[in-house]
Scaffold this active site. Sequence first.
Site: not given
Ligand SMILES: *Cc1c(COP(=O)(O)O)cnc(C)c1O
Length: 431
Positions: A144, A239, A267
């Site tokens: 994701y 990411d 996060k």
């Molecule tokens: C949570 C997440 C995102 C998206 O971040 P948001 O602040 O919710 O838009 C992107 N990449 C990873 C790996 C994530 O866990």
Amino acid sequence: MQFKLSEKIMNESRKIFPGGVNSPVRSFGSVGGTPLVFSHGKGKYLFDVDGNKFVDFCSSWGPLILGYSHPEVLKALSKQIKKSITFGAPTELELQLAEKIKSFVPEIDMLRFVNSGTEATMSALRVARAATGRNKFIKFEGCYHGHADAFLIKAGSGLSTFGISSSAGVPKGAVEDTIIVPYNDIAALEEVFAAHGKDIAAIIVEPVAANMGLVAPKNEFLNFLRDITHKHHSVLIFDEVMTGFRLARGGASGFYNVVPDMWIFGKIMGGGLPAAAYGGKESIMKNLAPLGRAYQAGTLSGNPLAMTAGLATLHTIEKLNVYEKLEEKGQILDRLVEKYLATFVEQGRVKYTRVASFFCFFFGVQKIPENYQEVTQADMHLFKKVYHAWLQNGIYLGPSGYEVGFLSYMHTENDLKKCVQVIKKQIKNAR
Ligand SMILES: *Cc1c(COP(=O)(O)O)cnc(C)c1O
């Protein structure tokens, strides 16, 4: 345990928010029942509006590595809030947080702050495309990277939970340059690069996949990504929205000792406020406006409250030696799983996996999944039972079988024991 007030609030919310929520996975769609509505949190505890108390392993989906309402974070925020909530102009706080991030991940030359992980991945891809003059990119099945159009193919927890392989409302053109490859599949990558190598702008990867349950990179997988992108002059994007500031001081790149060209953070780096960042090599980042021609902007980017929460969080992580403590807790959990679940693990009733402070249980599989296809073999029916038993026993995890559990600095051996014993009992009952 009663959830009357939660039910009442959710019934009203469903009239005004699609599904009653502002982010799909919160709707309890995959575990059933009514979402809990929370009122406050303190340390490792969450309290719902009905007065129920839970030990929290969701961590607001990752940011709260120090637990709820950490005094250092609150103190810094209340000081900042009196000065200004936003300027829309440079502040020294941005510089301080950027330097702090660089002290954790020294290989980053330049970075930019945005407000969400989604914004960061979307913008990083744009800059990678600008830097290479290429359009195609590789994304792994089940990873994701936020909800920008180009990434919404087989995209992790929310989408797999709801059985949508690809979102409606995304034009074909928006995803035609997205190449999907199974996680951990080196042979598939070799094939893709052989066919399209000179058109591939980037590989984007969760260096530990934590949005399809927990799938660790196999030995050499990340090194292979590094080598093949070097060879084809493509950009390697880690990411690290989940893994950054969690796996280790240097995130996944530090943990596995593989240095990408670009990083995405979110996060934890916002300490629970909306903040994210993307950055990496100067040669790539200088393509970004106003230096270069790749455009990206944000009214509230580098917002002083978010910067403050991030700074206080990273500062406290350092002060408390958090990574060592989390690893100790992880090893306690390993031992408890061995003690209470070993027979069930052997029988393939449950598999347990952990990377640093991420943990995950897969039910009804013979081996720990290595890609999305294997993840989907897990027994969701049993997971739902375990999930509701956890709630009844005062334990809260993200409401989806495709979510990881997060160990926080605040958890004790007793919390972990309870978590494992609930699983044991449910598997026994399921016989
Ligand atoms: C949570 C997440 C995102 C998206 O971040 P948001 O602040 O919710 O838009 C992107 N990449 C990873 C790996 C994530 O866990």
